[in-house]
Structure formats: structure tokens, C-alpha cells
Design a protein around this motif. Structure first.
Motif, PDB file in Angstrom:
ATOM      1  N   MET A   1      39.505  27.091  44.747  1.00 36.87           N
ATOM      2  CA  MET A   1      39.420  27.907  43.542  1.00 36.87           C
ATOM      3  C   MET A   1      38.266  28.905  43.692  1.00 36.87           C
ATOM      4  SD  MET A   1      38.414  26.761  39.642  1.00 36.87           S
ATOM      5  CE  MET A   1      39.428  25.294  39.767  1.00 36.87           C
ATOM      6  N   ASP A   2      38.523  30.168  43.325  1.00 36.99           N
ATOM      7  CA  ASP A   2      37.431  31.132  43.330  1.00 36.99           C
ATOM      8  C   ASP A   2      37.433  31.900  42.011  1.00 36.99           C
ATOM      9  OD1 ASP A   2      39.154  33.447  43.500  1.00 36.99           O
ATOM     10  OD2 ASP A   2      39.387  33.045  45.631  1.00 36.99           O
TER      11      ASP A   2
ATOM     12  N   GLN B   1      40.371  34.199  41.035  1.00 39.26           N
ATOM     13  CA  GLN B   1      41.562  33.533  40.501  1.00 39.26           C
ATOM     14  C   GLN B   1      41.407  33.277  39.006  1.00 39.26           C
ATOM     15  OE1 GLN B   1      41.459  30.211  43.292  1.00 39.26           O
ATOM     16  NE2 GLN B   1      43.479  30.796  44.077  1.00 39.26           N
TER      17      GLN B   1
ATOM     18  N   GLY C   1      48.140  29.766  43.808  1.00 34.52           N
ATOM     19  CA  GLY C   1      47.070  29.127  44.562  1.00 34.52           C
ATOM     20  C   GLY C   1      46.126  28.360  43.643  1.00 34.52           C
ATOM     21  N   LEU C   2      45.819  28.947  42.485  1.00 35.65           N
ATOM     22  CA  LEU C   2      44.961  28.279  41.516  1.00 35.65           C
ATOM     23  C   LEU C   2      45.636  27.005  41.001  1.00 35.65           C
ATOM     24  CD1 LEU C   2      42.415  28.221  39.746  1.00 35.65           C
ATOM     25  CD2 LEU C   2      43.592  29.747  38.127  1.00 35.65           C
ATOM     26  N   GLU C   3      46.919  27.102  40.742  1.00 31.91           N
ATOM     27  CA  GLU C   3      47.666  25.928  40.260  1.00 31.91           C
ATOM     28  C   GLU C   3      47.680  24.818  41.314  1.00 31.91           C
ATOM     29  OE1 GLU C   3      50.877  27.810  37.101  1.00 31.91           O
ATOM     30  OE2 GLU C   3      51.303  28.000  39.265  1.00 31.91           O
ATOM     31  N   ARG C   4      47.808  25.198  42.578  1.00 32.37           N
ATOM     32  CA  ARG C   4      47.775  24.188  43.647  1.00 32.37           C
ATOM     33  C   ARG C   4      46.408  23.508  43.701  1.00 32.37           C
ATOM     34  NH1 ARG C   4      50.701  28.110  46.565  1.00 32.37           N
ATOM     35  NH2 ARG C   4      48.771  28.813  47.568  1.00 32.37           N
ATOM     36  N   ASP C   5      45.350  24.303  43.583  1.00 29.14           N
ATOM     37  CA  ASP C   5      44.002  23.742  43.620  1.00 29.14           C
ATOM     38  C   ASP C   5      43.768  22.767  42.462  1.00 29.14           C
ATOM     39  OD1 ASP C   5      43.366  25.141  45.875  1.00 29.14           O
ATOM     40  OD2 ASP C   5      42.302  26.749  44.828  1.00 29.14           O
ATOM     41  N   LEU C   6      44.314  23.116  41.296  1.00 27.49           N
ATOM     42  CA  LEU C   6      44.097  22.292  40.116  1.00 27.49           C
ATOM     43  C   LEU C   6      45.090  21.145  40.021  1.00 27.49           C
ATOM     44  CD1 LEU C   6      43.448  25.116  37.490  1.00 27.49           C
ATOM     45  CD2 LEU C   6      41.752  23.566  38.464  1.00 27.49           C
TER      46      LEU C   6
END
Length: 295
Positions: free
Chosen positions: A1-2, A5, A38-43
Motif C-alpha cells: 500500500m502506498d 493508492q 492493487g490496494l484491494e489486494r493489499d488490504l
């Protein structure tokens, strides 16, 4: 996460969808979608329900809004603190303001601040009630807020600074029912047609209070768009009770502005986050409070 995002996520929330957010961010929609995925994958959770072209926040998405705003705001504060070394030569300050107070005293506040720090851009965020202002400051959607209230100034969720009072006045068309220059007793509004704002505002609370006191008037129009009140008055639709922040603009447009007796006022305040503020916010607040104390 950055952090980018999170900025993209908040843009989708604020603009109401991927298309508008992509346009505001000058991104292609596929790039924006990839970032959110990508954010959803990280979370490990979906943030939006995608229904055709519409998106609706999931429970996880709703939970992310406030911490995301706090993270983004903290980074902006850090960047601004570094920029402060260069004497506020650049930067941005977000201020949430109610419509009437955005006319005055915010115009004068910004004029004073901008004359000293022309490189800082002031972004005015619309808030229709004092509760809206407090929520936007508390959640980090804005760093400062300008509100008017007839009750005690808020001090639990935000830090509140009194900057003055505004009395209620009556707007009438040039051929209105009351002579110019004479104050109008509130009881004289009985039988007249009034243009009123939305519930939750000080102006609406005032006219609702008159009705509770037995002043029987007719609501000719009810509007959430504060800028529509003056044109409606000038068009002869009805009279309007507003704060005196509108006095100069209304008189220049040709309306008659009359004091209402007995005098009733709203307390005007600047509110700030309890967390660390950016140098721009600190300086703006200092300028505004200094001017208020001097007046």
C-alpha cells in the motif's frame, strides 16, 4: 500500500466514480482501476461494489475513508512543513466553509492571507451546515473550517476559535413592503412570503423559531442553493432572512437590506483539527484571529 493508492481511492469517493476521478487526476481509467485493485489486494478486501458504471462503497471501503484521509493529510502536513523553510512560497490550504460565511468573513481572510503568501493556493470546500464543517475538519477533508452557529461553539472534536458575530437581516426587492432605512420587527413578517434555506442552518432555525412564536408566514421557496436566495428575492418571489454577510452584495445587486429587531446573531468561528496543522493552516489561523481581535 502506498499513499498514492489512498489518494486515488479518496478521489473516487469524492468524485462519485472512476470516470470522474480519472478525469480529475488526469489518469486513464484502466490505470486508476489497476491502482485500486492493487490496494484491494493489499488490504484483502473489496472497497467498491461495481454496479454497471456506478460504484458503491463496501463496508470495508467506508471504514477506510477516515484513516485514508488522515494518512494523506499527515503526508501533506509533512511536505508543507518542509516547504515552510521557504517561507510558504507554495502549497495548498483546504478550508470548509458554510455559504454565507464564505462570502464574509472568508473573503477578507483570504485576501489578507493571499496578499502575504501569494504562492499558497486556498481551496474552499462547500459545507451547508455547521455539522458538515466540523465533520470535514475532523476527518481531514479540510484543515480549517468556517462556520456560524446559534449554539455553543464546538470544542470536543475540533479546536474552535471565535472570530465574531453576524446579525440577521431581511432582504427585500426594491419595491418591497418595508421602507428602506427602517428596522423591521420580526412580528411584521407575518403574512409575507419567505424564501428559506435548508434545515440545519442558522437562517432556517431563525425563521422556524419565528413560526413557533406565532409569526404566521408562507414559505414561497425552500432552497439548498444559498446563491439562489438573492435572485429569488430580486425576482419578487419573496423576502429572505439571511446573515449580514450578504449585505454589500445584496445592496450592490439592487436589493434592500433591513435590520431585524429584536437583534439576533450567529456566532462565527474558525475550527481546526486537534492533530498537527500544516504551516499554511497555522499561519492562516494566526492572520484571521489577529484581524478579528483588531476589529
Amino acid at each position: 500500500m502506498d499513499i498514492r493508492q489512498l489518494e486515488y481511492f479518496l478521489a473516487i469517493v469524492d468524485h462519485g466514480g472512476f470516470n470522474r476521478a480519472a478525469s480529475a487526476l488526469y489518469l486513464s481509467q484502466p490505470s486508476l482501476s489497476q491502482s485500486v485493485q492493487g490496494l484491494e489486494r493489499d488490504l484483502g478486501a473489496s472497497l467498491f461494489h461495481r454496479i454497471g458504471r456506478r460504484v458503491v462503497l463496501t463496508e470495508a471501503g467506508s471504514a477506510l475513508i477516515e484513516p485514508a484521509r488522515a494518512a494523506v493529510r499527515s503526508l501533506e502536513t509533512a511536505r508543507a512543513s518542509v516547504a515552510a523553510v521557504h517561507e510558504l512560497r507554495e502549497g495548498r490550504l483546504d478550508i470548509a466553509a458554510m455559504p454565507s460565511q464564505a462570502v464574509e468573513p472568508l473573503t477578507t481572510m483570504i485576501r489578507t492571507f493571499s496578499s502575504r503568501y501569494p504562492g499558497v493556493s486556498v481551496n474552499i470546500r462547500a459545507a451547508f451546515t455547521s455539522r458538515d464543517v466540523v465533520d470535514m475538519v475532523r476527518t481531514g477533508a479540510a484543515e480549517l473550517g468556517l462556520l456560524a452557529t446559534s449554539v455553543a461553539l464546538p470544542d470536543k472534536e475540533v479546536v474552535s476559535h471565535a472570530v465574531g458575530e453576524q446579525r440577521f437581516v431581511l432582504l427585500t426587492p426594491p419595491c418591497g413592503p418595508f421602507p428602506a432605512g427602517r428596522p423591521v420587527n420580526s412580528g411584521e413578517l407575518a403574512g409575507h412570503r419567505l424564501i428559506v434555506g435548508q434545515r440545519g442552518t442558522g437562517m432556517r432555525a431563525y425563521v422556524d423559531g419565528l413560526r413557533e412564536e406565532g409569526v404566521d408566514f408562507h414559505i414561497a421557496a425552500e432552497t439548498e442553493h444559498r446563491v439562489a436566495i438573492l435572485p429569488l428575492v430580486l425576482a419578487g418571489v419573496g423576502l429572505a432572512v439571511v446573515t449580514e454577510s450578504w449585505r454589500t452584495t445584496a445592496e450592490q445587486a439592487g436589493a434592500i437590506v433591513l435590520d431585524i429587531e429584536p437583534k439576533m446573531t450567529l456566532r462565527v468561528a474558525l475550527v481546526a483539527r486537534r492533530a498537527q496543522q500544516s504551516p499554511a493552516a497555522q499561519t492562516f489561523l494566526s492572520c484571521a484571529l489577529g484581524a478579528a481581535q483588531a476589529s
